[in-house]
Design a protein around this motif. Structure first.
Motif, PDB file in Angstrom:
ATOM      1  N   GLU A  15     -49.718 -38.214 -35.914  1.00  0.00           N
ATOM      2  CA  GLU A  15     -49.713 -39.544 -36.517  1.00  0.00           C
ATOM      3  C   GLU A  15     -49.238 -40.595 -35.512  1.00  0.00           C
ATOM      4  N   ALA A  16     -48.237 -40.259 -34.716  1.00  0.00           N
ATOM      5  CA  ALA A  16     -47.772 -41.200 -33.688  1.00  0.00           C
ATOM      6  C   ALA A  16     -48.875 -41.483 -32.682  1.00  0.00           C
ATOM      7  N   GLU A  17     -49.607 -40.440 -32.309  1.00  0.00           N
ATOM      8  CA  GLU A  17     -50.725 -40.618 -31.381  1.00  0.00           C
ATOM      9  C   GLU A  17     -51.821 -41.473 -32.000  1.00  0.00           C
ATOM     10  N   ASP A  18     -52.182 -41.166 -33.217  1.00  0.00           N
ATOM     11  CA  ASP A  18     -53.294 -41.873 -33.863  1.00  0.00           C
ATOM     12  C   ASP A  18     -52.967 -43.337 -34.145  1.00  0.00           C
ATOM     13  N   THR A  19     -51.704 -43.637 -34.415  1.00  0.00           N
ATOM     14  CA  THR A  19     -51.310 -45.008 -34.756  1.00  0.00           C
ATOM     15  C   THR A  19     -50.694 -45.758 -33.579  1.00  0.00           C
ATOM     16  N   ARG A  20     -50.631 -45.126 -32.399  1.00  0.00           N
ATOM     17  CA  ARG A  20     -50.033 -45.732 -31.207  1.00  0.00           C
ATOM     18  C   ARG A  20     -48.613 -46.217 -31.510  1.00  0.00           C
ATOM     19  N   THR A  21     -47.822 -45.347 -32.111  1.00  0.00           N
ATOM     20  CA  THR A  21     -46.462 -45.692 -32.483  1.00  0.00           C
ATOM     21  C   THR A  21     -45.499 -44.704 -31.841  1.00  0.00           C
ATOM     22  N   ARG A  23     -41.717 -42.994 -30.984  1.00  0.00           N
ATOM     23  CA  ARG A  23     -40.629 -42.602 -31.855  1.00  0.00           C
ATOM     24  C   ARG A  23     -39.548 -41.909 -31.017  1.00  0.00           C
ATOM     25  N   ASP A  97     -56.404 -49.310 -26.128  1.00  0.00           N
ATOM     26  CA  ASP A  97     -56.305 -49.419 -27.580  1.00  0.00           C
ATOM     27  C   ASP A  97     -55.979 -48.088 -28.251  1.00  0.00           C
ATOM     28  N   ARG A  98     -55.922 -46.989 -27.482  1.00  0.00           N
ATOM     29  CA  ARG A  98     -55.579 -45.705 -28.086  1.00  0.00           C
ATOM     30  C   ARG A  98     -54.344 -45.079 -27.449  1.00  0.00           C
ATOM     31  N   ILE A 100     -50.154 -45.597 -25.955  1.00  0.00           N
ATOM     32  CA  ILE A 100     -48.931 -46.351 -26.236  1.00  0.00           C
ATOM     33  C   ILE A 100     -48.380 -46.996 -24.974  1.00  0.00           C
ATOM     34  N   ARG A 143     -45.478 -39.673 -26.774  1.00  0.00           N
ATOM     35  CA  ARG A 143     -45.251 -40.259 -28.082  1.00  0.00           C
ATOM     36  C   ARG A 143     -43.783 -40.595 -28.293  1.00  0.00           C
TER      37      ARG A 143
END
Length: 260
Positions: A15-21, A23, A97-98, A100, A143
């Motif tokens: 999810e962190a990878e997919d949303t570029r977030t 943690r 865009d993909r 972080i 990530r």
């Protein structure tokens, strides 16, 4: 808050990878995460990648150079998976865009001719199974916030996988002295670092054998046709939007990367 396990860790990292977030490192909340469990998380993320249509194309090594180990405060190399979704076609910009916080590092890349199954694989036997050697640039993308993690954290995170590009020159391994193969790294035309293949475990074939033996202990092998990224020769350099990165090798040509 649910307790941590392999399933939850894989979900959080993808999810962190997919949303570029980014943690905090997982071990801050799951201090019991050990290396064996971290590899199980890595394998679970691979299973999910394949389930969503990606194809397994090879393996990568991380933290094989002393420069990277010192920067990340980690003492041991590690292995991770490559899929076709991580391939960056030559000339394409980094997919900002993909990612972080992308960082680029030059690598010596093997394309395998034969299967290599550990344990007990030597560097000479591993190198004899290589079909061709290429220059490459891997774009890593942790990530974890500020690239701060322990060894189990980064193993679970598939060794900070992002994307990679390989150069057009392919040479047979017997035609090269890979320990002496030198590389200059440029960012926007300025040389920022240099190294030789000896920075990678003394010789890139040692890294290849390490990968085969590590995978062998986990019930896997390096398969024909696979790409093997042997690890960053230098420290990784940040790739801001618009930056142009180049890696110039002695005998393997040059690889170019646009920041996007």
């Amino acid at each position: 808050m649910s307790t941590w396990d392999i399933d939850r860790a894989a979900t959080v990292l993808l999810e962190a990878e997919d949303t570029r977030t980014d943690r905090a490192a997982i071990t801050e909340e799951w201090p019991g995460l050990d290396l064996t469990t971290a590899y199980a998380v890595q394998d679970e993320t691979l299973r999910r990648r394949l389930e969503r249509g990606e194809k397994l194309t090879g393996v990568k090594l991380g933290l094989t150079s002393r420069a990277k180990q010192q920067r990340m405060n980690v003492a041991s190399p590690l292995t991770a998976w490559l899929t076709d979704a991580m391939v960056l076609p030559a000339g394409d910009p980094v997919a900002q865009d993909r990612l972080i916080h992308p960082r680029a590092e030059p690598e010596i890349v093997f394309v395998m001719r034969d299967r290599v199954a550990g344990p007990g694989v030597t560097a000479a036997a591993a190198l004899a199974a290589v079909g061709s050697v290429h220059a490459g640039i891997e774009v890593i993308d942790s990530r974890y916030r500020d690239f701060k993690f322990t060894l189990p954290d980064v193993v679970a995170d598939n060794a900070s996988s992002g994307c990679y590009v390989t150069g057009p020159v392919g040479r047979p391994p017997e035609a090269l002295d890979l320990a002496l193969e030198a590389c200059l790294v440029e960012v926007d035309g300025q040389v920022v670092d240099s190294a030789t293949g000896a920075a990678v475990q003394g010789h890139p074939a040692e890294a290849l054998a390490l990968a085969a033996n590590d995978l062998g202990r986990r019930g896997h092998a390096i398969e024909p046709g696979w790409v093997v990224l042997t690890g960053g020769m230098t420290d990784a350099v940040f790739v801001p939007p618009g930056a142009k990165v180049a890696a110039h090798f002695t005998n393997l040509g040059s690889v170019f990367l646009a920041g996007g």
